[in-house]
Write a protein that holds these residues in place. Structure first.
Motif, PDB file in Angstrom:
ATOM      1  N   THR A  22     -50.890  28.380 -54.336  1.00 29.07           N
ATOM      2  CA  THR A  22     -50.827  29.572 -55.438  1.00 29.07           C
ATOM      3  C   THR A  22     -51.443  29.540 -56.566  1.00 29.07           C
ATOM      4  OG1 THR A  22     -48.436  30.018 -54.404  1.00 29.07           O
ATOM      5  CG2 THR A  22     -49.047  30.879 -56.421  1.00 29.07           C
ATOM      6  N   ARG A  23     -51.452  28.189 -56.979  1.00 32.77           N
ATOM      7  CA  ARG A  23     -52.324  27.847 -58.019  1.00 32.77           C
ATOM      8  C   ARG A  23     -53.612  27.748 -57.800  1.00 32.77           C
ATOM      9  NH1 ARG A  23     -50.572  22.327 -61.092  1.00 32.77           N
ATOM     10  NH2 ARG A  23     -52.235  23.268 -62.469  1.00 32.77           N
ATOM     11  N   ARG A  24     -54.306  27.427 -56.774  1.00 28.72           N
ATOM     12  CA  ARG A  24     -55.824  27.556 -56.352  1.00 28.72           C
ATOM     13  C   ARG A  24     -56.254  29.038 -56.515  1.00 28.72           C
ATOM     14  NH1 ARG A  24     -54.862  23.295 -52.732  1.00 28.72           N
ATOM     15  NH2 ARG A  24     -54.522  24.801 -51.145  1.00 28.72           N
ATOM     16  N   GLN A  25     -55.325  30.042 -55.641  1.00 32.67           N
ATOM     17  CA  GLN A  25     -55.647  31.396 -56.005  1.00 32.67           C
ATOM     18  C   GLN A  25     -55.536  31.815 -57.152  1.00 32.67           C
ATOM     19  OE1 GLN A  25     -52.569  32.960 -53.125  1.00 32.67           O
ATOM     20  NE2 GLN A  25     -54.135  33.316 -51.665  1.00 32.67           N
ATOM     21  N   GLY A  26     -54.663  31.606 -57.995  1.00 34.49           N
ATOM     22  CA  GLY A  26     -54.636  32.121 -59.419  1.00 34.49           C
ATOM     23  C   GLY A  26     -55.804  31.772 -60.295  1.00 34.49           C
ATOM     24  N   LEU A  27     -56.339  30.431 -60.089  1.00 33.46           N
ATOM     25  CA  LEU A  27     -57.656  29.920 -60.805  1.00 33.46           C
ATOM     26  C   LEU A  27     -58.859  30.532 -60.225  1.00 33.46           C
ATOM     27  CD1 LEU A  27     -56.594  26.160 -61.004  1.00 33.46           C
ATOM     28  CD2 LEU A  27     -56.605  27.720 -62.951  1.00 33.46           C
ATOM     29  N   GLN A  28     -58.793  30.476 -58.991  1.00 30.63           N
ATOM     30  CA  GLN A  28     -60.000  31.232 -58.343  1.00 30.63           C
ATOM     31  C   GLN A  28     -60.010  32.830 -58.882  1.00 30.63           C
ATOM     32  OE1 GLN A  28     -59.231  30.363 -54.186  1.00 30.63           O
ATOM     33  NE2 GLN A  28     -60.089  28.256 -54.549  1.00 30.63           N
ATOM     34  N   LYS A  29     -59.008  33.564 -58.894  1.00 31.66           N
ATOM     35  CA  LYS A  29     -58.955  34.814 -59.276  1.00 31.66           C
ATOM     36  C   LYS A  29     -59.541  34.873 -60.715  1.00 31.66           C
ATOM     37  CE  LYS A  29     -56.305  39.017 -59.387  1.00 31.66           C
ATOM     38  NZ  LYS A  29     -54.855  39.585 -59.110  1.00 31.66           N
ATOM     39  N   ALA A  30     -58.989  34.147 -61.564  1.00 33.74           N
ATOM     40  CA  ALA A  30     -59.322  34.015 -62.932  1.00 33.74           C
ATOM     41  C   ALA A  30     -60.606  33.821 -63.082  1.00 33.74           C
ATOM     42  CB  ALA A  30     -58.500  32.996 -63.697  1.00 33.74           C
ATOM     43  N   ALA A  31     -61.415  32.705 -62.178  1.00 33.27           N
ATOM     44  CA  ALA A  31     -62.963  32.359 -62.435  1.00 33.27           C
ATOM     45  C   ALA A  31     -63.764  33.425 -61.929  1.00 33.27           C
ATOM     46  CB  ALA A  31     -62.963  31.359 -61.583  1.00 33.27           C
ATOM     47  N   ALA A  32     -63.013  34.421 -60.941  1.00 35.59           N
ATOM     48  CA  ALA A  32     -64.036  35.468 -60.645  1.00 35.59           C
ATOM     49  C   ALA A  32     -64.171  36.509 -61.790  1.00 35.59           C
ATOM     50  CB  ALA A  32     -63.541  36.242 -59.165  1.00 35.59           C
ATOM     51  N   GLY A  33     -62.906  36.791 -62.196  1.00 31.53           N
ATOM     52  CA  GLY A  33     -62.828  37.653 -63.367  1.00 31.53           C
ATOM     53  C   GLY A  33     -63.820  37.476 -64.394  1.00 31.53           C
ATOM     54  N   ARG A  34     -63.862  36.061 -64.962  1.00 33.68           N
ATOM     55  CA  ARG A  34     -64.641  35.655 -65.930  1.00 33.68           C
ATOM     56  C   ARG A  34     -66.230  35.937 -65.623  1.00 33.68           C
ATOM     57  NH1 ARG A  34     -62.743  30.694 -69.449  1.00 33.68           N
ATOM     58  NH2 ARG A  34     -60.615  31.411 -70.068  1.00 33.68           N
ATOM     59  N   LYS A  35     -66.593  35.479 -64.487  1.00 27.49           N
ATOM     60  CA  LYS A  35     -68.015  35.742 -63.916  1.00 27.49           C
ATOM     61  C   LYS A  35     -68.235  37.123 -64.129  1.00 27.49           C
ATOM     62  CE  LYS A  35     -68.287  31.768 -60.865  1.00 27.49           C
ATOM     63  NZ  LYS A  35     -68.788  31.531 -59.553  1.00 27.49           N
ATOM     64  N   ARG A  36     -67.217  37.991 -63.881  1.00 24.59           N
ATOM     65  CA  ARG A  36     -68.024  39.335 -63.635  1.00 24.59           C
ATOM     66  C   ARG A  36     -68.188  39.958 -65.284  1.00 24.59           C
ATOM     67  NH1 ARG A  36     -63.574  40.238 -59.627  1.00 24.59           N
ATOM     68  NH2 ARG A  36     -62.154  40.576 -61.304  1.00 24.59           N
ATOM     69  N   ARG A  37     -67.388  39.175 -66.144  1.00 26.82           N
ATOM     70  CA  ARG A  37     -67.397  39.490 -67.672  1.00 26.82           C
ATOM     71  C   ARG A  37     -68.671  38.748 -68.191  1.00 26.82           C
ATOM     72  NH1 ARG A  37     -61.853  39.292 -67.353  1.00 26.82           N
ATOM     73  NH2 ARG A  37     -61.762  37.500 -68.033  1.00 26.82           N
ATOM     74  N   GLY A  38     -69.417  37.945 -67.378  1.00 28.45           N
ATOM     75  CA  GLY A  38     -70.433  37.153 -67.875  1.00 28.45           C
ATOM     76  C   GLY A  38     -70.356  35.933 -68.593  1.00 28.45           C
ATOM     77  N   ARG A  39     -69.074  35.649 -68.296  1.00 27.49           N
ATOM     78  CA  ARG A  39     -68.499  34.303 -69.176  1.00 27.49           C
ATOM     79  C   ARG A  39     -68.328  33.253 -68.296  1.00 27.49           C
ATOM     80  NH1 ARG A  39     -63.016  35.846 -71.951  1.00 27.49           N
ATOM     81  NH2 ARG A  39     -63.225  33.725 -72.815  1.00 27.49           N
ATOM     82  N   ARG A  40     -68.797  31.899 -68.505  1.00 30.84           N
ATOM     83  CA  ARG A  40     -68.848  31.025 -67.667  1.00 30.84           C
ATOM     84  C   ARG A  40     -67.268  30.081 -67.551  1.00 30.84           C
ATOM     85  NH1 ARG A  40     -73.337  26.772 -69.431  1.00 30.84           N
ATOM     86  NH2 ARG A  40     -72.861  25.792 -67.401  1.00 30.84           N
ATOM     87  N   PRO A  41     -66.759  30.128 -66.335  1.00 28.15           N
ATOM     88  CA  PRO A  41     -65.440  29.454 -66.078  1.00 28.15           C
ATOM     89  C   PRO A  41     -65.443  27.963 -65.911  1.00 28.15           C
ATOM     90  CG  PRO A  41     -66.276  30.424 -64.100  1.00 28.15           C
ATOM     91  CD  PRO A  41     -67.386  30.748 -64.982  1.00 28.15           C
ATOM     92  N   LYS A  42     -65.963  27.553 -67.113  1.00 26.98           N
ATOM     93  CA  LYS A  42     -66.098  25.983 -67.202  1.00 26.98           C
ATOM     94  C   LYS A  42     -64.671  25.412 -67.082  1.00 26.98           C
ATOM     95  CE  LYS A  42     -68.470  22.123 -69.211  1.00 26.98           C
ATOM     96  NZ  LYS A  42     -69.350  21.734 -70.507  1.00 26.98           N
ATOM     97  N   ALA A  43     -63.807  25.773 -67.868  1.00 22.41           N
ATOM     98  CA  ALA A  43     -62.399  25.076 -67.923  1.00 22.41           C
ATOM     99  C   ALA A  43     -61.517  25.375 -66.799  1.00 22.41           C
ATOM    100  CB  ALA A  43     -61.687  25.651 -69.292  1.00 22.41           C
ATOM    101  N   ILE A  44     -61.807  26.780 -65.978  1.00 22.69           N
ATOM    102  CA  ILE A  44     -61.164  26.767 -64.767  1.00 22.69           C
ATOM    103  C   ILE A  44     -61.842  26.012 -63.419  1.00 22.69           C
ATOM    104  CG2 ILE A  44     -60.561  28.671 -63.026  1.00 22.69           C
ATOM    105  CD1 ILE A  44     -60.905  30.552 -65.509  1.00 22.69           C
ATOM    106  N   ARG A  45     -63.128  25.580 -63.704  1.00 20.71           N
ATOM    107  CA  ARG A  45     -63.374  24.929 -62.721  1.00 20.71           C
ATOM    108  C   ARG A  45     -62.984  23.524 -62.903  1.00 20.71           C
ATOM    109  NH1 ARG A  45     -68.498  27.413 -63.635  1.00 20.71           N
ATOM    110  NH2 ARG A  45     -69.281  25.684 -64.877  1.00 20.71           N
ATOM    111  N   ARG A  46     -62.844  22.860 -64.043  1.00 23.23           N
ATOM    112  CA  ARG A  46     -62.227  21.623 -64.257  1.00 23.23           C
ATOM    113  C   ARG A  46     -60.869  21.692 -63.748  1.00 23.23           C
ATOM    114  NH1 ARG A  46     -63.958  21.400 -69.059  1.00 23.23           N
ATOM    115  NH2 ARG A  46     -62.109  21.995 -70.107  1.00 23.23           N
ATOM    116  N   LYS A  47     -60.244  22.606 -64.024  1.00 27.52           N
ATOM    117  CA  LYS A  47     -58.679  22.606 -63.561  1.00 27.52           C
ATOM    118  C   LYS A  47     -58.747  22.466 -62.134  1.00 27.52           C
ATOM    119  CE  LYS A  47     -56.363  25.141 -67.507  1.00 27.52           C
ATOM    120  NZ  LYS A  47     -55.825  26.138 -67.902  1.00 27.52           N
ATOM    121  N   LEU A  48     -59.523  23.463 -61.339  1.00 27.25           N
ATOM    122  CA  LEU A  48     -59.506  23.126 -59.846  1.00 27.25           C
ATOM    123  C   LEU A  48     -60.119  21.911 -59.362  1.00 27.25           C
ATOM    124  CD1 LEU A  48     -61.345  26.661 -59.160  1.00 27.25           C
ATOM    125  CD2 LEU A  48     -59.034  26.065 -58.503  1.00 27.25           C
TER     126      LEU A  48
END
Length: 266
Positions: free
Chosen positions: A93-119
């Motif tokens: 469940t945590r992986r799914q939530g983080l991956q969804k958040a990372a995909a949303g940031r990518k669509r907005r042109g932001r680098r999900p560096k902190a999320i990748r670190r959490k994953l």
């Protein structure tokens, strides 16, 4: 620990638990210093331990490995897999939530560096939890066999995922079933403790009556229940299977020239 660096040799202190300190005197060959993804450093040491004194036996503790119950023995003792499944669901469940958040940031042109670190930090936690459960369970089973003067009997489950069909709801749980790791832990602990390990044919252990030997698919009215259609014997299905595993191991010992199983004397 003595390390040779570009600035010369240095001495680095390190911490050992009781288990490691009791065996460190048997260290053999070179050691490897590794850095895990979370930044922690570990010293990997190979130790050479003698096998335990071999104990001849004619009786076995049959062990049925499963998913709902990680292991059930022929004495009727069950070791639940609920803790492992709860851990799997939580991390999934945590992986799914983080991956969804990372995909949303990518669509907005932001680098999900902190999320990748959490994953990355999350990676491996579930595996380490399973490993700890399997170490504890294998130690418990081997100790019980030692204390009662019995060997251990397991099914040969090689290729079970390829030859068994599972319901959709079971697939994720089955995919994370570390039964091979558990069997490996049981095998080396049994060898070290001098406990005979017998690997038996798994065919129909769940459909055969442990009392009269009648085999039929209808003996399993449900996943958890066993009810013999001939003698009426009833038992939890995994307990009945564990008792069949024990019987097959005993039969293999009585027939030493029968190579239907694979024997691993401790």
């Amino acid at each position: 620990m003595s390390l040779l660096t570009l600035q010369g040799r240095i001495l680095v202190p390190f911490i050992m638990g009781t288990y490691q300190s009791e065996r460190f005197s048997a260290a053999k060959g070179q050691c490897d210093l590794v850095r895990r993804r979370d930044g922690q450093w570990f010293l990997l040491v190979t130790v050479d331990l003698p096998d335990g004194a071999k104990t001849p036996t004619t009786d076995f503790l049959g062990v049925d490995l499963g998913v709902a119950n990680v292991a059930t023995d022929s004495d009727g003792v069950k070791h639940s897999g609920d803790g492992v499944e709860t851990c799997r669901i939580r991390h999934h469940t945590r992986r799914q939530g983080l991956q969804k958040a990372a995909a949303g940031r990518k669509r907005r042109g932001r680098r999900p560096k902190a999320i990748r670190r959490k994953l990355r930090d999350l990676s491996g936690r579930e595996a380490r939890f399973r490993k700890d459960v399997n170490h504890t369970l294998s130690k418990t089973l081997v100790a019980k066999a030692q204390d009662t003067g019995r060997g251990l009997a397991l099914e040969d489950l090689k290729g079970i995922r390829d030859r068994t069909r599972f319901r959709k709801a079971q697939r994720a749980r089955m995919g994370g079933w570390a039964f091979h790791q558990l069997r490996t832990f049981i095998a080396y602990k049994a060898q070290r403790g001098g406990v005979m390990l017998e690997i038996v044919d798994p065919r129909n252990t769940s459909r055969e009556c442990a009392v009269c030997g009648y085999v039929a698919k209808t003996n399993r009215p449900s996943q958890a229940e066993f009810r013999c259609g001939v003698c009426g014997h009833t038992d939890p299905a995994d307990v009945n299977a564990a008792r069949n595993i024990r019987s097959r191991a005993r039969a293999a010992v009585d027939r030493p020239n029968d190579h239907g199983g694979c024997r691993h004397p401790g």
